[in-house]
Design a protein around this motif. Structure first.
Motif, PDB file in Angstrom:
ATOM      1  N   ALA A  71       1.367  -1.481  -0.035  1.00  0.00           N
ATOM      2  CA  ALA A  71       0.004   0.228  -0.194  1.00  0.00           C
ATOM      3  C   ALA A  71       0.838   1.201  -0.075  1.00  0.00           C
ATOM      4  O   ALA A  71       0.317   1.926   0.443  1.00  0.00           O
ATOM      5  N   TRP A  72       2.248   1.291  -0.006  1.00  0.00           N
ATOM      6  CA  TRP A  72       2.964   2.363  -0.759  1.00  0.00           C
ATOM      7  C   TRP A  72       3.526   2.202  -2.013  1.00  0.00           C
ATOM      8  O   TRP A  72       3.222   1.410  -2.628  1.00  0.00           O
ATOM      9  N   PRO A  86      13.537   6.321  -0.709  1.00  0.00           N
ATOM     10  CA  PRO A  86      13.040   6.498  -1.403  1.00  0.00           C
ATOM     11  C   PRO A  86      11.217   7.589  -0.792  1.00  0.00           C
ATOM     12  O   PRO A  86      11.392   7.371   0.374  1.00  0.00           O
ATOM     13  N   LYS A  87      11.387   8.530  -1.730  1.00  0.00           N
ATOM     14  CA  LYS A  87       9.807   9.238  -0.588  1.00  0.00           C
ATOM     15  C   LYS A  87       8.468   8.252  -1.305  1.00  0.00           C
ATOM     16  O   LYS A  87       8.278   7.350  -1.778  1.00  0.00           O
ATOM     17  N   LYS A  88       7.966   8.334   0.362  1.00  0.00           N
ATOM     18  CA  LYS A  88       6.901   7.267   0.371  1.00  0.00           C
ATOM     19  C   LYS A  88       5.625   7.905   0.006  1.00  0.00           C
ATOM     20  O   LYS A  88       5.091   8.998   1.549  1.00  0.00           O
ATOM     21  N   LEU A  89       4.417   7.694  -0.348  1.00  0.00           N
ATOM     22  CA  LEU A  89       3.375   8.417  -0.710  1.00  0.00           C
ATOM     23  C   LEU A  89       1.837   7.002  -0.597  1.00  0.00           C
ATOM     24  O   LEU A  89       2.398   6.080  -0.719  1.00  0.00           O
ATOM     25  N   GLU A  90       1.100   6.576   1.293  1.00  0.00           N
ATOM     26  CA  GLU A  90       0.502   6.186   1.622  1.00  0.00           C
ATOM     27  C   GLU A  90      -1.185   5.971   0.608  1.00  0.00           C
ATOM     28  O   GLU A  90      -1.514   6.927   0.650  1.00  0.00           O
ATOM     29  N   HIS A  91      -1.080   5.013   0.539  1.00  0.00           N
ATOM     30  CA  HIS A  91      -2.604   4.428   0.347  1.00  0.00           C
ATOM     31  C   HIS A  91      -3.328   3.298   1.404  1.00  0.00           C
ATOM     32  O   HIS A  91      -2.527   2.988   2.554  1.00  0.00           O
ATOM     33  N   VAL A  92      -4.805   2.862   1.186  1.00  0.00           N
ATOM     34  CA  VAL A  92      -4.761   1.853   2.318  1.00  0.00           C
ATOM     35  C   VAL A  92      -4.340   0.640   1.776  1.00  0.00           C
ATOM     36  O   VAL A  92      -4.455  -0.640   2.777  1.00  0.00           O
ATOM     37  N   ARG A  93      -4.701  -0.759   0.577  1.00  0.00           N
ATOM     38  CA  ARG A  93      -4.526  -1.200  -0.433  1.00  0.00           C
ATOM     39  C   ARG A  93      -3.670  -1.219  -1.133  1.00  0.00           C
ATOM     40  O   ARG A  93      -3.254  -0.104  -1.603  1.00  0.00           O
ATOM     41  N   PRO A  94      -3.505  -2.335  -1.434  1.00  0.00           N
ATOM     42  CA  PRO A  94      -2.530  -2.470  -2.901  1.00  0.00           C
ATOM     43  C   PRO A  94      -2.473  -1.568  -4.263  1.00  0.00           C
ATOM     44  O   PRO A  94      -3.885  -1.293  -4.574  1.00  0.00           O
ATOM     45  N   ALA A 110      -3.589   4.559  -8.573  1.00  0.00           N
ATOM     46  CA  ALA A 110      -4.735   4.078  -8.673  1.00  0.00           C
ATOM     47  C   ALA A 110      -4.168   2.826  -7.711  1.00  0.00           C
ATOM     48  O   ALA A 110      -3.225   2.412  -7.754  1.00  0.00           O
ATOM     49  N   SER A 111      -5.250   2.329  -6.511  1.00  0.00           N
ATOM     50  CA  SER A 111      -5.315   0.975  -5.822  1.00  0.00           C
ATOM     51  C   SER A 111      -6.741  -0.059  -5.050  1.00  0.00           C
ATOM     52  O   SER A 111      -7.816   0.393  -6.254  1.00  0.00           O
ATOM     53  N   THR A 112      -6.168  -0.499  -5.046  1.00  0.00           N
ATOM     54  CA  THR A 112      -7.478  -1.097  -4.746  1.00  0.00           C
ATOM     55  C   THR A 112      -8.347  -1.042  -3.310  1.00  0.00           C
ATOM     56  O   THR A 112      -9.650  -1.600  -3.137  1.00  0.00           O
ATOM     57  N   ASP A 113      -8.124  -0.078  -2.976  1.00  0.00           N
ATOM     58  CA  ASP A 113      -9.077   0.421  -1.254  1.00  0.00           C
ATOM     59  C   ASP A 113      -9.879   1.511  -2.580  1.00  0.00           C
ATOM     60  O   ASP A 113     -10.502   2.413  -2.003  1.00  0.00           O
ATOM     61  N   LYS A 114      -9.857   0.576  -3.904  1.00  0.00           N
ATOM     62  CA  LYS A 114     -11.372   2.170  -4.251  1.00  0.00           C
ATOM     63  C   LYS A 114     -11.453   3.410  -4.671  1.00  0.00           C
ATOM     64  O   LYS A 114     -12.131   4.089  -4.613  1.00  0.00           O
TER      65      LYS A 114
END
Length: 199
Positions: A71-72, A86-94, A110-114
């Motif tokens: 999720a990063w 690296p610079k890291k940006l977060e989502h909740v899911r892959p 784009a992520s599977t967290d919709k």
């Protein structure tokens, strides 16, 4: 013509640089690699904690972005070499998709967290404001995760309620079903008996 590039496991993504001189890949072996298109030489490799689902060059060819099952999103500055943070940006899911804006100041994910998100990756703001922006983003991620958990709880409650209604209806139908009448000639001839379980 067909050319083959290196990962040992399934390759999830491959993309050209803007000048078509390099190819970046994302693989199930947890690596993102850069190859020189003409010679197929592996010029850059980074390893991440989980499967890398996607990768993309910035348009100026100076950065590489990757999306991971953990999720990063990670953004590498290529001139800093393979041993970098690296610079890291977060989502909740892959994360299954990354793309730089034409001016390389934004990154679309784009992520599977919709959700699809636009991150500001180049800024002229002071460091303090950048840190505040990172804090706001973390709060948004936490809020998204909390909202998703509430949606799951609501769906589970609705499913339980639906099941209870079905069970209640079945019980009512069972109660309303009339018992069969005993033929009178059974009583007269002694053919009817009660059957009981043994204690």
């Amino acid at each position: 013509r067909e050319q083959k590039y290196a990962p040992k496991y399934g390759m999830n993504c491959a993309a050209y640089s803007a000048d078509f001189n390099f190819i970046c890949t994302a693989s199930g072996d947890k690596t993102a690699r850069i190859f020189e298109a003409a010679t197929r030489a592996n010029t850059f490799t980074v390893e991440e904690p989980d499967w890398i689902r996607c990768s993309a060059f910035s348009h100026d060819g100076l950065k590489l972005a990757t999306g991971n099952d953990d999720a990063w999103v990670r953004i590498y500055t290529l001139e800093e070499g393979e041993e970098q943070t690296p610079k890291k940006l977060e989502h909740v899911r892959p994360i299954y998709g990354v793309a730089f804006s034409p001016d390389d100041r934004m990154l679309l994910t784009a992520s599977t967290d919709k959700k699809a998100r636009i991150f500001k990756v180049v800024t002229d703001e002071p460091a303090e404001e950048e840190e505040a922006e990172q804090g706001d983003r973390s709060q948004q991620v936490a809020a998204d995760a909390k909202a998703e958990e509430k949606e799951k709880e609501k769906a589970a409650a609705e499913q339980d309620m639906s099941k209870k209604k079905k069970d209640d209806k079945a019980a009512e139908e069972q109660e309303e079903k009339p018992l069969p009448e005993i033929p009178e000639h059974w009583l007269e001839t002694g053919q009817y008996r009660e059957l009981k379980h043994q204690d």
